[in-house]
Enzyme design. Structure first.
Site, PDB file in Angstrom:
ATOM      1  N   CYS A  64      26.046  18.914 -63.212  1.00 31.44           N
ATOM      2  CA  CYS A  64      27.630  18.974 -63.651  1.00 31.44           C
ATOM      3  C   CYS A  64      27.379  17.875 -64.940  1.00 31.44           C
ATOM      4  O   CYS A  64      26.952  17.017 -64.969  1.00 31.44           O
ATOM      5  CB  CYS A  64      28.439  18.465 -62.677  1.00 31.44           C
ATOM      6  SG  CYS A  64      28.325  19.647 -61.045  1.00 31.44           S
ATOM      7  N   CYS A  68      33.295  16.201 -63.967  1.00 30.15           N
ATOM      8  CA  CYS A  68      33.364  17.693 -63.119  1.00 30.15           C
ATOM      9  C   CYS A  68      34.478  17.093 -62.077  1.00 30.15           C
ATOM     10  O   CYS A  68      34.411  16.018 -61.273  1.00 30.15           O
ATOM     11  CB  CYS A  68      31.910  18.105 -62.453  1.00 30.15           C
ATOM     12  SG  CYS A  68      32.252  19.311 -61.450  1.00 30.15           S
ATOM     13  N   CYS A  95      26.894  24.077 -63.321  1.00 29.11           N
ATOM     14  CA  CYS A  95      27.988  24.321 -62.514  1.00 29.11           C
ATOM     15  C   CYS A  95      28.880  25.143 -63.241  1.00 29.11           C
ATOM     16  O   CYS A  95      29.258  25.193 -64.437  1.00 29.11           O
ATOM     17  CB  CYS A  95      28.584  22.950 -62.319  1.00 29.11           C
ATOM     18  SG  CYS A  95      30.088  22.851 -61.601  1.00 29.11           S
ATOM     19  N   CYS A  98      32.830  23.230 -64.112  1.00 28.64           N
ATOM     20  CA  CYS A  98      32.853  22.183 -65.235  1.00 28.64           C
ATOM     21  C   CYS A  98      32.106  22.555 -66.389  1.00 28.64           C
ATOM     22  O   CYS A  98      32.361  22.124 -67.538  1.00 28.64           O
ATOM     23  CB  CYS A  98      32.407  20.787 -64.818  1.00 28.64           C
ATOM     24  SG  CYS A  98      30.683  20.735 -64.695  1.00 28.64           S
TER      25      CYS A  98
END
Length: 376
Positions: A64, A68, A95, A98
């Site tokens: 991430c 995030c 991810c 995000c």
């Protein structure tokens, strides 16, 4: 693939023997102090660090950006990476919440501002340290941010701007010395040699429109209307489409204003027939010889375009991914627009991700006609 003499630059790959060894190398490269700072940024969801690093969570297999919104993981499950590519090489996936590989909000505007700054200071030394001071970023982060958006470094972008300015000045008939100075170059012989290498000829010869090598051309009917094919002794240097021979010849004069341009239908007959066969999907025994100039980035894009099968298309994003510059979609579009030899380098096979045609130097109608012709 491309027949001009130049080596295609490739990125060095880092090979990891085991995932454990890879983790140890990356962790060691950051140091305890940086890791502590990164962890505090993760806990604070500090968006100012987005783009500086990503963090990967071993319990989920996901990496991430610092901001995030997902729940914070345990520290012992976290590994830091400078770039998303490093995390993916270690086996982590991006991810979906995000989207750490997407361009950070505001980054595009910052890079645009950097471009404008570079363009207005071409006659000055432009070091990463100076750019970092101007835009309040570390030189390392600034270069990485710039390259993630445009696919080239600030230095390469500035060199490209100087070269374009030099070409414009030379085509306008200015002296070589004045053109070099006005474009931000010094008058040293070393820089003269460098510009000669990028132009494919000395600046003086380019100014005179490659007068030492006359340009032959022919105009012909084609499935896309009137077509012009021009060539030097080394190969085809221009393929254009228009509604009339007058428009085609005007376009050739614009690119080679001082050249000895001579229409020679008989000498160009073979290449004209080969090109028409290629447009109709017939396989050629040998590739058409090309005599074109390009930046390193353009060469990579154009080489990939020649690998797209007849009747198939790629999106601009797919081409950017294929050449290892996933964030350089706009730069890919510019490289397609700069293609001087339509069909021979099939930039018409690149469309938008949505399936829309996108742009085409010779008109959307011709692009659609070409794709229809190939698909049929």
């Amino acid at each position: 693939m491309l027949s001009y003499a130049s080596s295609i630059m490739t990125s060095n790959a880092i090979l990891y023997l085991t995932e454990a060894n890879e983790m140890a190398e990356i962790q060691q490269s950051h140091g305890e102090e940086n890791q502590a700072e990164y962890w505090q940024a993760v806990l604070a969801r500090d968006a100012r660090h987005d783009g500086n690093f990503v963090f990967a969570v071993s319990s989920t297999g996901v990496y991430c950006r610092p901001s995030c919104p997902a729940r914070r993981p345990r520290r012992q499950n976290v590994t830091f990476f400078r770039q998303p590519d490093e995390a993916e090489k270690a086996g982590y996936r991006a991810c979906l919440r995000c989207r750490p590989k997407a361009i950070v909000s505001g980054t595009l505007e910052i890079v645009k501002a950097m471009c404008r700054y570079l363009e207005s200071h071409l006659d000055e030394p432009l070091t990463l340290a100076r750019l970092g001071t101007e835009f309040h970023q570390s030189p390392f982060h600034l270069q990485r941010t710039f390259k993630s958006v445009l696919g080239v470094t600030p230095r390469a972008y500035a060199d490209s701007c100087r070269m374009n300015q030099l070409k414009d000045n030379l085509r306008a008939g200015h002296s070589v010395t004045q053109s070099l100075y006005d474009a931000g170059y010094s008058s040293s012989s070393r820089l003269y040699e460098r510009t000669a290498s990028q132009l494919g000829m000395t600046p003086d010869k380019y100014r005179r429109g490659a007068i030492a090598a006359s340009i032959r051309y022919t105009c012909s009917d084609s499935p896309l209307g009137r077509m012009l094919i021009a060539a030097t002794d080394q190969g085809i240097c221009s393929i254009q489409f228009a509604n009339s021979d007058g428009e085609l010849e005007q376009g050739l004069r614009h690119e080679f204003p001082f050249a000895i341009r001579r229409r020679d239908d008989a000498a160009m007959q073979s290449w004209k027939e080969d090109l028409l066969r290629q447009m109709r999907g017939q396989r050629l025994h040998t590739a058409l010889p090309l005599d074109i100039r390009a930046t390193a980035f353009q060469r990579r894009v154009w080489s990939h375009l020649q690998s797209i099968p007849f009747g198939k298309t790629n999106s601009y994003a797919a081409v950017a991914n294929a050449i290892g510059q996933p964030a350089a979609t706009r730069a890919v579009a510019r490289a397609c627009a700069a293609n001087p030899v339509a069909v021979a380098i099939p930039c018409h096979r690149v469309v938008r991700k949505s399936g829309d045609m996108g742009g085409y130097r010779w008109g959307i109608a011709r692009k659609k006609a070409l794709l229809d012709l190939e698909s049929g």
